[in-house]
Design an enzyme around this catalytic site. Structure first.
Site, PDB file in Angstrom:
ATOM      1  N   LYS B  69      29.252  -3.722 -16.742  1.00 28.87           N
ATOM      2  CA  LYS B  69      30.485  -3.999 -17.494  1.00 28.87           C
ATOM      3  C   LYS B  69      31.517  -2.914 -17.200  1.00 28.87           C
ATOM      4  CE  LYS B  69      32.045  -5.144 -22.212  1.00 28.87           C
ATOM      5  NZ  LYS B  69      31.650  -5.231 -23.629  1.00 28.87           N
ATOM      6  N   SER B 144      32.626  -9.631 -25.779  1.00 27.40           N
ATOM      7  CA  SER B 144      33.510  -9.144 -24.754  1.00 27.40           C
ATOM      8  C   SER B 144      32.846  -8.928 -23.399  1.00 27.40           C
ATOM      9  CB  SER B 144      34.140  -7.833 -25.212  1.00 27.40           C
ATOM     10  OG  SER B 144      33.153  -6.825 -25.302  1.00 27.40           O
ATOM     11  N   SER B 168      29.145  -8.374 -28.705  1.00 25.39           N
ATOM     12  CA  SER B 168      29.697  -8.495 -27.352  1.00 25.39           C
ATOM     13  C   SER B 168      28.678  -8.711 -26.243  1.00 25.39           C
ATOM     14  CB  SER B 168      30.554  -7.264 -27.016  1.00 25.39           C
ATOM     15  OG  SER B 168      31.797  -7.371 -27.667  1.00 25.39           O
TER      16      SER B 168
END
Ligand SMILES: [Zn+2]
EC number: 6.3.5.7
Lengths: 495, 475
Positions: B69, B144, B168
């Site tokens: 990420k 996210s 997330s």
């Protein structure tokens, strides 16, 4: 007699001190030894606030704070934690400062100072740990600066902020408090006050028991005294003209010696404190016994011991213990078997006086040599050996040098660049105390050569005697003892 | 080369061919991507893989590729957090989890798309545009960590790291039909992970199967002296992978099946619960009365912390900078230009919640609610071993459908954010489909009891086939 404080002055201080004797910064492994380093060379992701970097508390900083707390007779918190103080400033790389808020490590304590009317207690409100921001360097003067450079070497330096009660009743007491406070920190070996930016003071002051005004960021003890003197005068003038003191924050302009308004209470910033989620609350109760063991003898205790052990005066003991390194130096001299009283006179009166006259600040002591740096220019260094002081005090005690000559030797060593022992200096400069027959001969010559003055003296003009003594001193290049010279002349002329 | 290989299969493949070939095959798939899952593809991945071939490596992930990420620092790769404000910023240090992965021999394929500073549940607030859901390219992958979940679902990486502040990792895992774990707070170091809300978030793995989650956890979890909130739980994650739930007590908190839940989601989750029952577990309903306040508490705490965390992005030291006549205008303009709407909204709300006069009313109250939510979990988990509920009340929504309505978007975190308030571990595993869109089952456990969570997830996987279903559009 109790001091009446006629102007109702109340002074409280907030003192920010760098724990600059620690090896590493507050929350990272960066070295604290950055004072002679190029800008931004003592930094890492943590103290630069790079995204993702996390603080790790320096346990030594906590220990140092506990030491300070114990020395201030303060309450040590059972549980302590850190908060974020949020504000924007270019020297603040994270946009917040990690500090302590409602759980400071040190609670109520006290310091006893020599006040206006003898011993006076100044209450300590609290002391807490926090990190120093970086440093802004203006290109050119602040007013006409073309730009600002930021040096983050200082960023993350461990600080302890101590807040006092408004217990000081004059600028002099504030100065005395700061001297004592600095002295205590140096005894604890957590602080070197000679380093630039090591201590910064905010002073709260009010007159006629009225509204307080804060004067921020004063960098020296003398500056604090001057700022307070100015601020008290200003406040009294405002009131005399029928004005009112408003709660505000002012800045001290060291150059002009005046305080200037920065912001009023209404403009006060909202720091939006909240607990620093990256550091866990900490229980330190268990650390205290071990830290107590390591606490050194503090100034008041050392002073009492000096009076007792060396039979010296309170005044001398006070002077000698006013700096830990001077106290150690004195004890180093005494340990060599010289008379402690004589050594005290020489170390406290003459030696310290000569250092102050030269603006030299004691900066080191290694058991053999005491070192100094110039207060305004740390590049100027000098030192004085224990063995030199021992030799000098011994020569004086044995009557081999006059007090004037001994002072001269101290001056030569302090100003000199060559390594010479007192004996060598005395030899070279011919400073040995003159033999009695030498003085007798000089007296005879003086009487023979100055008939007019001799007649005046016999005729009752006492002043002429001083002239004649002066002539004898001149002939002996100052090595004669003035008292002996006087006695010999009187004996010769009136005997 | 087959897509969607497990770590074990990849290691076998590397043995047959080479790490370089495996990495090259993933880079080829990434090159043809339809989902915008990566924001940076590493130009050093092949080199890294080759080095492992040449020098040899005995780490548990030797030559195995992974996606990261874009808020987890990797030396040499931009770390943009999906934001313009970090334009040009390349971290000079690795996150602790990256150090661990590299030491284990993993090859970083690239950085994956995310909601700007992890603020969102759809990956639509990214400066780099939205990522598409591999099951329906018109739909969001969740957020996210949408990029990480989507590339795993699309076979563009065998597994990935995300971060989970309020769901997330689990939300995109549910939306993309993959497995995603939010570890216990403190189980994984946060050092080098750009903070959104420090007291809530954890790095978490995403993978196509539970075993690979455990493999990753064995590598990344553990105490890190650089993160004062990390703890050494000495957990052996892979050892927990036992196909057996006999005697396991499951709690079903009614509060997680509230209004607005999609009937197919509810049905799929109950089917899963009955599956567990058939495998020898028992279940009962439990009550968690304070869960209804969790969402409000979560948002106040997260935004408050974020308002402080994001103060450092001022254009002074790194990243994007807008010019201004003095420092203050430079900072204002930089932040006005550099942050997206949602980030600004959260900074403002967080600043407000911490302000004098509102601090007690909002921030302190939120902390009190947090304590109550924690107590609810403690109490519920004292009577049962695990809690089960839907990860998301609804399947993936359409791109653009909710982005103009932040409150509705916030509501989608209702089942995931209580877990972050409590700090407990939680996993989302695929448990069904509705109209071709995956549904996630959320399994929550006691603090540091990842083994029980993983055991339940593994058993479910071994006895169902949802996890081997692949999105047709990218197959
Ligand atoms: Zn540092």
């Amino acid at each position: 007699m109790a001091y009446e404080n006629p102007d109702g002055i109340r002074i409280g201080l907030e003192i920010h001190v760098q724990l600059n004797k620690l090896k590493t910064k507050m929350f990272c492994g960066c070295s604290t030894d950055y004072h002679n380093a190029a800008p931004n060379t003592h930094t890492c992701p943590v103290c630069l606030g790079l995204p993702g970097a996390l603080p790790v508390l320096n346990k030594k900083a906590v220990e140092a704070a506990i030491k300070v707390g114990l020395a201030l007779e303060g309450e040590i918190a059972e549980e302590t934690q850190f908060h974020r103080k949020n504000y924007f400033y270019p020297d603040l790389p994270k946009g917040f400062q990690v500090t302590q808020y409602d759980y400071p490590i040190v609670g109520k304590g006290k310091v006893v100072i020599e006040g206006e009317d003898g011993e006076h207690v100044v209450g300590i409100t609290r002391a807490h740990l926090e990190e120093d921001p970086g440093k802004l360097v203006h290109i050119g003067s602040i007013e006409k600066s073309k730009g600002v450079l930021i040096d983050y070497n200082r960023s993350g330096m461990p600080l302890i902020e101590t807040v006092t009660e408004p217990d000081m009743r004059s600028p002099k007491e504030a100065r005395r408090f700061l001297d004592k406070f600095r002295n205590i920190l140096e005894y604890l070996d957590v602080f070197d006050g000679n380093l630039e930016g090591a201590m910064r003071v905010d002073a709260n002051v009010s007159v006629y028991w009225g509204t307080r005004v804060e004067v921020k960021n004063i960098s020296s003890h003398k500056g604090v005294e001057r700022a307070l003197l100015y601020e008290i005068m200003r406040q009294k003038n405002v009131i005399r003209r029928g004005g009112k003191i408003t709660q505000e924050t002012r800045h001290f302009d060291e150059g002009r010696g005046v305080t200037i308004s920065m912001r009023t209470k209404e403009e006060a910033e909202d720091y939006r404190y909240f607990r620093e989620p990256d550091l866990m609350p900490m229980r330190v109760t268990g650390w205290i016994p071990a830290i107590k063991e390591t606490l050194p003898e503090l100034p008041d205790a050392k002073r009492a011991r000096f009076i007792e052990q060396y039979s010296i005066t309170d005044m001398h003991a006070r002077a000698l213990t006013s700096k830990i390194m001077l106290a150690d130096f004195y004890e180093g001299v005494c340990a060599k078997g010289v008379d402690p009283k004589t050594a005290a006179t020489w170390a406290a009166d003459v030696f310290l006086g000569e250092l102050n006259y030269r603006d030299l600040a004691i900066s080191s002591y290694d058991g053999k040599t005491i070192g100094f740096i110039h207060a305004k220019d740390p590049a100027v260094e000098n030192s004085f050996k224990v063995s030199d002081m021992v030799e000098l005090v011994t020569l004086f005690a044995e009557g081999k040098v006059s007090d004037r000559a001994a002072v001269e030797v101290i001056r030569i060593i302090l100003d000199g660049t060559e390594e010479k022992t007192p004996s060598q200096i005395i030899e070279e400069k011919g400073l040995f105390k003159a033999e009695d027959d030498l003085v007798t001969r000089a007296v005879a010559e003086t009487i023979a050569e100055n008939t007019a003055a001799v007649q005046d003296y016999i005729g009752g003009a006492e002043k002429s005697l001083n002239f004649l003594v002066g002539q004898v001193m001149k002939k002996t290049k100052g090595t004669a003892d003035a008292k002996t010279a006087r006695e010999l002349i009187v004996k010769e002329l009136k005997g | 080369m087959a897509k969607w290989m497990s770590v074990a299969q990849i290691k076998e493949k590397i043995g047959e061919s080479s790490a370089e070939e495996v990495t090259a095959s993933y880079l080829e798939v990434i090159g043809k991507s339809k989902i915008n899952g990566y924001v940076t593809v590493s130009d050093k991945a092949l080199e890294q893989a080759k080095k492992i071939d040449v020098e040899g490596h005995d780490g548990p992930l030797a030559g195995v590729p992974i996606a990261i990420k874009d808020n987890i620092s990797v030396v040499g790769l931009p770390n943009s957090c999906g934001s313009k404000i970090l334009e040009g910023y390349v971290p000079p240090f690795n996150a602790h989890v990256i150090e661990k992965l590299l030491a284990a021999g993993a090859v970083v394929l690239g950085k994956t798309n995310m909601d700007e500073f992890a603020m969102g549940s759809s990956t639509e607030t990214s400066h780099f545009g939205p990522t598409a859901n591999p099951w329906d390219l018109e739909r969001v992958p969740g957020g996210s960590s949408g990029g990480s979940a989507a590339v795993v679902a699309a076979g563009e990486a065998p597994f990935a790291l995300g971060s989970d502040t309020g769901g997330s990792v689990r939300c995109p895992a549910a939306f993309c039909g993959v497995v995603g774990l939010k570890p216990t707070y403190g189980a994984v170091s946060r050092y080098g992970v750009v903070a959104y809300a420090n007291s809530l978030e954890q790095v978490g793995p995403l993978a196509n199967n539970v075993e690979d989650i455990a493999v990753l956890m064995d590598v990344i979890a553990g105490y890190d002296r650089k993160d004062s909130t990390s703890i050494d739980s000495k957990t052996e994650y892979r050892k927990a992978l036992v196909d057996d739930v006999k005697g396991l007590k499951i709690g079903i908190p009614q509060e997680f099946f509230g209004e607005g839940i999609h009937p197919d989601v509810e049905k799929a989750v109950w089917n899963a619960i009955h599956k567990y029952e058939s495998l020898g577990a028992t279940w009962k309903e439990v009550s968690m009365p304070n869960i209804k306040y969790a969402l409000a508490s979560y948002y106040i705490i997260a935004m408050s912390e974020a308002s402080s965390n994001l103060a450092r992005f001022d254009g002074t030291r790194y990243g994007f900078r807008e010019s201004g006549e003095n420092w203050h205008t430079m900072v204002s303009k930089t932040r006005a230009e550099g942050f997206g709407t949602e980030v600004k909204r959260r900074i403002l709300l967080g600043t407000y919640a911490l302000s004098a006069g509102y601090h007690d009313k909002y921030y302190l109250k939120a902390l009190k609610v947090r304590t109550l939510v924690k107590q609810d979990f403690d109490k519920a988990l004292s009577a049962v071993d695990l809690l089960m509920a839907p990860t998301m009340p609804n399947p993936a929504f359409r791109i653009g459908e909710k982005i103009e309505d932040p409150l509705t978007l916030y509501l989608s975190d209702v089942n995931t954010c209580p877990i972050n308030l409590a700090g407990v571990p939680s996993i989302s595993v695929p448990c069904g489909f509705t109209d071709g869109l995956p549904i996630g089952l959320q399994i929550m456990g006691k603090p540091f009891d990842e083994p029980t969570v993983l055991r339940a997830a593994y058993t479910f996987e071994q006895n169902t086939d949802y996890h081997i279903k692949r999105p047709p559009e990218v197959a």
